[in-house]
Design an enzyme around this catalytic site. Structure first.
Site, PDB file in Angstrom:
ATOM      1  N   HIS A 247      -7.159  -4.285  10.288  1.00  0.00           N
ATOM      2  CA  HIS A 247      -6.915  -4.137   8.844  1.00  0.00           C
ATOM      3  C   HIS A 247      -5.659  -4.896   8.425  1.00  0.00           C
ATOM      4  O   HIS A 247      -4.754  -5.115   9.224  1.00  0.00           O
ATOM      5  CB  HIS A 247      -6.889  -2.674   8.393  1.00  0.00           C
ATOM      6  CG  HIS A 247      -5.715  -1.848   8.816  1.00  0.00           C
ATOM      7  ND1 HIS A 247      -5.845  -0.534   9.215  1.00  0.00           N
ATOM      8  CD2 HIS A 247      -4.399  -2.108   8.878  1.00  0.00           C
ATOM      9  CE1 HIS A 247      -4.658  -0.040   9.493  1.00  0.00           C
ATOM     10  NE2 HIS A 247      -3.754  -0.983   9.297  1.00  0.00           N
TER      11      HIS A 247
ATOM     12  N   GLU B  75      -9.544  -1.689   5.174  1.00  0.00           N
ATOM     13  CA  GLU B  75     -10.159  -1.263   6.422  1.00  0.00           C
ATOM     14  C   GLU B  75     -11.460  -2.031   6.690  1.00  0.00           C
ATOM     15  O   GLU B  75     -12.083  -2.557   5.755  1.00  0.00           O
ATOM     16  CB  GLU B  75     -10.484   0.240   6.330  1.00  0.00           C
ATOM     17  CG  GLU B  75      -9.256   1.139   6.254  1.00  0.00           C
ATOM     18  CD  GLU B  75      -8.602   1.377   7.620  1.00  0.00           C
ATOM     19  OE1 GLU B  75      -8.507   0.437   8.428  1.00  0.00           O
ATOM     20  OE2 GLU B  75      -8.181   2.523   7.856  1.00  0.00           O
TER      21      GLU B  75
ATOM     22  N   ASN C 150      -7.267  -2.154  14.325  1.00  0.00           N
ATOM     23  CA  ASN C 150      -8.682  -2.414  14.016  1.00  0.00           C
ATOM     24  C   ASN C 150      -8.862  -3.641  13.136  1.00  0.00           C
ATOM     25  O   ASN C 150      -9.933  -3.877  12.600  1.00  0.00           O
ATOM     26  CB  ASN C 150      -9.317  -1.179  13.352  1.00  0.00           C
ATOM     27  CG  ASN C 150      -8.702  -0.856  11.994  1.00  0.00           C
ATOM     28  OD1 ASN C 150      -7.842  -1.585  11.499  1.00  0.00           O
ATOM     29  ND2 ASN C 150      -9.150   0.230  11.377  1.00  0.00           N
TER      30      ASN C 150
ATOM     31  N   ASP D 244       0.814  -1.221   0.000  1.00  0.00           N
ATOM     32  CA  ASP D 244       0.000   0.000   0.000  1.00  0.00           C
ATOM     33  C   ASP D 244       0.846   1.269   0.000  1.00  0.00           C
ATOM     34  O   ASP D 244       2.065   1.220   0.157  1.00  0.00           O
ATOM     35  CB  ASP D 244      -0.973  -0.002   1.199  1.00  0.00           C
ATOM     36  CG  ASP D 244      -0.296  -0.417   2.503  1.00  0.00           C
ATOM     37  OD1 ASP D 244       0.944  -0.397   2.564  1.00  0.00           O
ATOM     38  OD2 ASP D 244      -1.003  -0.760   3.454  1.00  0.00           O
TER      39      ASP D 244
HETATM   40  C1  GLP Z   1      -0.303   0.384   8.520  1.00  0.00           C
HETATM   41  C2  GLP Z   1      -0.070  -0.440   7.234  1.00  0.00           C
HETATM   42  C3  GLP Z   1      -0.300  -1.901   7.464  1.00  0.00           C
HETATM   43  C4  GLP Z   1       0.369  -2.328   8.748  1.00  0.00           C
HETATM   44  C5  GLP Z   1      -0.334  -1.676   9.902  1.00  0.00           C
HETATM   45  C6  GLP Z   1       0.278  -1.998  11.257  1.00  0.00           C
HETATM   46  O1  GLP Z   1      -1.425   1.174   8.532  1.00  0.00           O
HETATM   47  N1  GLP Z   1      -0.851  -0.006   6.147  1.00  0.00           N
HETATM   48  O2  GLP Z   1       0.204  -2.633   6.352  1.00  0.00           O
HETATM   49  O3  GLP Z   1       0.283  -3.730   8.905  1.00  0.00           O
HETATM   50  O4  GLP Z   1      -0.406  -0.280   9.727  1.00  0.00           O
HETATM   51  O5  GLP Z   1       1.396  -1.206  11.488  1.00  0.00           O
HETATM   52  P1  GLP Z   1       2.384  -1.368  12.691  1.00  0.00           P
HETATM   53  O6  GLP Z   1       3.240  -2.536  12.369  1.00  0.00           O
HETATM   54  O7  GLP Z   1       3.149  -0.081  12.726  1.00  0.00           O
HETATM   55  O8  GLP Z   1       1.557  -1.575  13.911  1.00  0.00           O
END
Ligand code: GLP
Length: 237
Positions: A138, A143, A136, A67
């Site tokens: 995702h 989302e 959440n 993404d």
């Molecule tokens: C972001 C990314 C995700 C990632 C998630 C968790 O929003 N788009 O791909 O898995 O957050 O991030 P973190 O590892 O910083 O908790």
């Protein structure tokens, strides 16, 4: 599903790097699906160390990232392009033209999204997809919503995601409100999926994802249907 509980972030990162290393050794021309966020940083550090020791060769690897924020240029320090360069790509011998990250500034993001899915398909799909999980539930930027979306698409970020990601920006109003994300189709078609969950903040989402109903309100729950899912978690503090 294989669930590996570990007792430290270090161990999570080493085990994840073991699995990615095995993939690259067994299939040097493999396609890796890569993730951003804090969670995979330790894994990437491990991969860089192994590359520096001469144990890994990325010269034939292709990478597709999950993404990118919409409206953010690749040069923006908080772009996922910049993140991947900084945390992995510039430290290893992966070929820059084989590093694919969705374009946050594409003139026509919807056309770009179609081309992104086509490029993944032309490469024969993803061999190993690395994933984190949002607070959440995702995955990538899929989302919680009313339906699972298969294709790469533009998404409006939930308040909870903006709140969680504001730590990377100077203030909450700097956080983009939209993103372009791989859909659950390419993720579910990956031959293997490796999901990482780090920290007590992920415990609730992880439990619901792995053991709750499979529903779009908990996007990661679709992974229950994946035939080759490995989860490495360190969520008990
Ligand atoms: C972001 C990314 C995700 C990632 C998630 C968790 O929003 N788009 O791909 O898995 O957050 O991030 P973190 O590892 O910083 O908790």
């Amino acid at each position: 599903m294989q669930l590996i509980r570990v007792s430290s972030y270090e161990e999570l990162s080493r085990k994840a790097a073991d699995i990615i290393s095995a993939q690259v050794i067994l299939k040097p021309g493999c396609v890796l699906g890569l993730a951003t966020g804090s969670t995979p940083i330790g894994t990437y550090r491990q991969l860089i160390e192994r590359f520096r020791r001469g144990d890994l060769d990325f010269s034939r690897v292709t990478a597709f990232n999950l993404d990118e924020y919409l409206g953010i240029s690749p040069e923006h320090p908080q772009s996922y392009h910049a993140f991947m360069q900084e945390q992995l790509f510039r430290h290893i011998n992966i070929c820059p033209r084989r590093c694919h990250v969705p374009e946050g500034c594409a003139e026509d993001p919807r056309a770009f999204a179609r081309a992104y899915d086509q490029a993944i398909a032309e490469h024969g799909g993803i061999d190993l997809q690395l994933l984190g999980i949002g607070n959440n539930g995702h995955i990538a930027f899929n989302e919680p919503g009313d339906a699972f979306i298969k294709e790469t698409h533009v998404v409006s970020l939930k308040k909870s995601t903006i709140e969680a990601n504001k730590r990377f920006f100077t203030s909450i109003d700097q956080v983009p409100t939209q993103a372009i994300t791989m859909g659950v189709g390419s993720i579910m078609q990956a031959k293997k999926v490796l999901l990482l969950a780090e920290g007590p903040v992920k415990k609730d989402a992880l439990e619901k994802a792995l053991y709750g109903p499979i529903c779009p309100q908990m996007p990661a729950s679709i992974l229950q249907l994946h035939p080759d899912l490995t989860v490495i978690c360190h969520v008990d503090g």
